[in-house]
Design an enzyme around this catalytic site. Sequence first.
Site, PDB file in Angstrom:
ATOM      1  N   HIS A 250       0.851  -1.195   0.000  1.00  0.00           N
ATOM      2  CA  HIS A 250       0.000   0.000   0.000  1.00  0.00           C
ATOM      3  C   HIS A 250       0.878   1.233   0.000  1.00  0.00           C
ATOM      4  O   HIS A 250       1.955   1.231   0.588  1.00  0.00           O
ATOM      5  CB  HIS A 250      -0.904   0.010   1.247  1.00  0.00           C
ATOM      6  N   GLU A 308      -7.839  -5.167  -0.278  1.00  0.00           N
ATOM      7  CA  GLU A 308      -8.359  -5.950  -1.393  1.00  0.00           C
ATOM      8  C   GLU A 308      -8.129  -7.458  -1.202  1.00  0.00           C
ATOM      9  O   GLU A 308      -8.840  -8.261  -1.782  1.00  0.00           O
ATOM     10  CB  GLU A 308      -7.719  -5.494  -2.696  1.00  0.00           C
TER      11      GLU A 308
HETATM   12  N1  COA Z   1       4.117  -7.173  -5.090  1.00  0.00           N
HETATM   13  C1  COA Z   1       5.400  -7.077  -5.473  1.00  0.00           C
HETATM   14  N2  COA Z   1       6.143  -5.981  -5.318  1.00  0.00           N
HETATM   15  C2  COA Z   1       5.546  -4.905  -4.748  1.00  0.00           C
HETATM   16  C3  COA Z   1       4.217  -4.934  -4.319  1.00  0.00           C
HETATM   17  C4  COA Z   1       3.492  -6.119  -4.511  1.00  0.00           C
HETATM   18  N3  COA Z   1       2.215  -6.231  -4.146  1.00  0.00           N
HETATM   19  N4  COA Z   1       3.892  -3.737  -3.784  1.00  0.00           N
HETATM   20  C5  COA Z   1       4.987  -2.969  -3.887  1.00  0.00           C
HETATM   21  N5  COA Z   1       5.989  -3.675  -4.481  1.00  0.00           N
HETATM   22  C6  COA Z   1       7.328  -3.205  -4.750  1.00  0.00           C
HETATM   23  C7  COA Z   1       7.335  -2.026  -5.718  1.00  0.00           C
HETATM   24  O1  COA Z   1       7.351  -2.483  -7.057  1.00  0.00           O
HETATM   25  C8  COA Z   1       8.588  -1.309  -5.302  1.00  0.00           C
HETATM   26  O2  COA Z   1       9.676  -1.975  -5.887  1.00  0.00           O
HETATM   27  P1  COA Z   1      10.856  -1.181  -6.633  1.00  0.00           P
HETATM   28  O3  COA Z   1      11.415  -0.268  -5.583  1.00  0.00           O
HETATM   29  O4  COA Z   1      11.752  -2.272  -7.065  1.00  0.00           O
HETATM   30  O5  COA Z   1      10.194  -0.438  -7.764  1.00  0.00           O
HETATM   31  C9  COA Z   1       8.657  -1.546  -3.796  1.00  0.00           C
HETATM   32  O6  COA Z   1       7.874  -2.711  -3.538  1.00  0.00           O
HETATM   33  C10 COA Z   1       8.138  -0.430  -2.966  1.00  0.00           C
HETATM   34  O7  COA Z   1       6.828  -0.145  -3.402  1.00  0.00           O
HETATM   35  P2  COA Z   1       6.006   1.049  -2.797  1.00  0.00           P
HETATM   36  O8  COA Z   1       6.626   2.348  -3.234  1.00  0.00           O
HETATM   37  O9  COA Z   1       5.821   0.834  -1.377  1.00  0.00           O
HETATM   38  O10 COA Z   1       4.627   0.822  -3.534  1.00  0.00           O
HETATM   39  P3  COA Z   1       3.731   1.895  -4.249  1.00  0.00           P
HETATM   40  O11 COA Z   1       3.308   2.916  -3.274  1.00  0.00           O
HETATM   41  O12 COA Z   1       4.349   2.365  -5.504  1.00  0.00           O
HETATM   42  O13 COA Z   1       2.513   0.970  -4.656  1.00  0.00           O
HETATM   43  C11 COA Z   1       0.632  -0.359  -4.572  1.00  0.00           C
HETATM   44  C12 COA Z   1       1.445   0.686  -3.846  1.00  0.00           C
HETATM   45  C13 COA Z   1      -0.653  -0.629  -3.830  1.00  0.00           C
HETATM   46  C14 COA Z   1       0.304   0.148  -5.985  1.00  0.00           C
HETATM   47  C15 COA Z   1       1.497  -1.641  -4.677  1.00  0.00           C
HETATM   48  O14 COA Z   1       1.774  -2.112  -3.385  1.00  0.00           O
HETATM   49  C16 COA Z   1       0.833  -2.719  -5.515  1.00  0.00           C
HETATM   50  O15 COA Z   1       0.946  -2.712  -6.742  1.00  0.00           O
HETATM   51  N6  COA Z   1       0.119  -3.699  -4.864  1.00  0.00           N
HETATM   52  C17 COA Z   1      -0.565  -4.716  -5.632  1.00  0.00           C
HETATM   53  C18 COA Z   1      -1.873  -4.187  -6.194  1.00  0.00           C
HETATM   54  C19 COA Z   1      -2.919  -3.989  -5.112  1.00  0.00           C
HETATM   55  O16 COA Z   1      -3.099  -4.813  -4.235  1.00  0.00           O
HETATM   56  N7  COA Z   1      -3.648  -2.881  -5.253  1.00  0.00           N
HETATM   57  C20 COA Z   1      -4.689  -2.519  -4.306  1.00  0.00           C
HETATM   58  C21 COA Z   1      -4.260  -1.399  -3.418  1.00  0.00           C
HETATM   59  S1  COA Z   1      -5.392  -1.092  -2.126  1.00  0.00           S
END
Ligand code: COA
Length: 365
Positions: A250, A308
């Site tokens: 998140h 989710e």
């Molecule tokens: N699976 C794998 N890797 C993940 C991840 C996941 N669910 N969530 C974050 N990461 C990775 C990112 O790719 C990033 O890697 P990088 O530094 O190599 O690019 C790292 O972890 C840090 O990510 P962060 O900056 O904390 O995430 P964000 O704020 O950009 O993204 C979300 C937040 C929700 C978009 C992301 O966690 C995600 O895509 N989750 C899966 C989709 C989901 O469940 N969406 C519903 C949200 S309520």
Amino acid sequence: MHSVSDGLEGISVAKTTLSDVDGEKGHLVIRGYDVEEIAGKISFENVCGLLWSGTINFEEEQKVKERLAKARERAYEGLGTLGNALKLANGMDALRASLAQLETDKYKDLSDAELCTGATPVYAAAWYRYSVGQQPVSPDKNLSTSQDYYRMIFGNAPEKPRYEGIDTYLVTISDHGMNASTFTTRVIGSTASDLISSVVGAVGALKGPLHGGAPGPVLDMLDSIGKPENAEAWIENELKSGQRIMGMGHRIYRVRDPRAAVMERAVEKLEKAGITTNRLALARAVEKTAQGSLGKKYPNRTLAANVEFYTAVLLDTIGIPRKLFSPTFAVGRMVGWCAHYFEQQKNGRLIRPLSEYTGPRDLKL
Ligand code: COA
């Protein structure tokens, strides 16, 4: 020179009295109430009152119920004018296309917020019915939104544990700080555009799998993992091939999303009432494995279950079809979008940030 914050991370763009997300401690406050305090205890109609008027008024609940029922009837009466909107392949596209055609000027006895909030479950259910070759079911004015939503999907009213589960879900996801779709609502509303345009934009934002489109893929993941002992290999493989694990991570939370616990408890409650898909144990095992694997890959960043993850399990246990997961999210979040639209209109200023130009200059023809 201004600095650029990719994804507006760490930037506050509005003052709000609607909800607060504490990402460090894992708390969500909706109009002063901790989400744990209200989820499972108040109805969808109550949360409309809370977000739109500021208080939970149990005496007003019946009135809100009647007005939303009237809005559902109006939306149902207008289904014939929507052209192919409800025949589109994706439920969120159908919702966007049908809400865009909602004629609010025609029905002055209901507010635009009531019309949108009543119309969303009607459109979502009608889209589903068409998608499985059935005719839409007309709303029942004696039912609450949660009861009628289920009935308009399946043709029969749900038992109490199921509609209580829907209420718990809709209340829990009604508002959540400055998430992408809420921000979209506020950006469009900030131009003094109308409520419909604002929420139509929000539906588009919610469709994305990084925002509201994750629960369907979470269920797909649980299906393809099948049993707990397969979880580690499956997740490691996904991570190795650069995939994101849906339902994990998140932008704001540095701990487990508090709404995940609310949803998980709601599944337990359904199971106690004898309604189960037997996915809870698998989901828990997959969550644990995914958190461990993500923890190894990103040791400085807690990537835990978000709303989710258990939304998928809850909606599936209630019986909501997988392709309706994102449209059902829109049914609940519509309340928050409308509240943010009002707040933006009242206190907000045109939202117009800057960008840093990195392209060439002084080109000549
Ligand atoms: N699976 C794998 N890797 C993940 C991840 C996941 N669910 N969530 C974050 N990461 C990775 C990112 O790719 C990033 O890697 P990088 O530094 O190599 O690019 C790292 O972890 C840090 O990510 P962060 O900056 O904390 O995430 P964000 O704020 O950009 O993204 C979300 C937040 C929700 C978009 C992301 O966690 C995600 O895509 N989750 C899966 C989709 C989901 O469940 N969406 C519903 C949200 S309520």
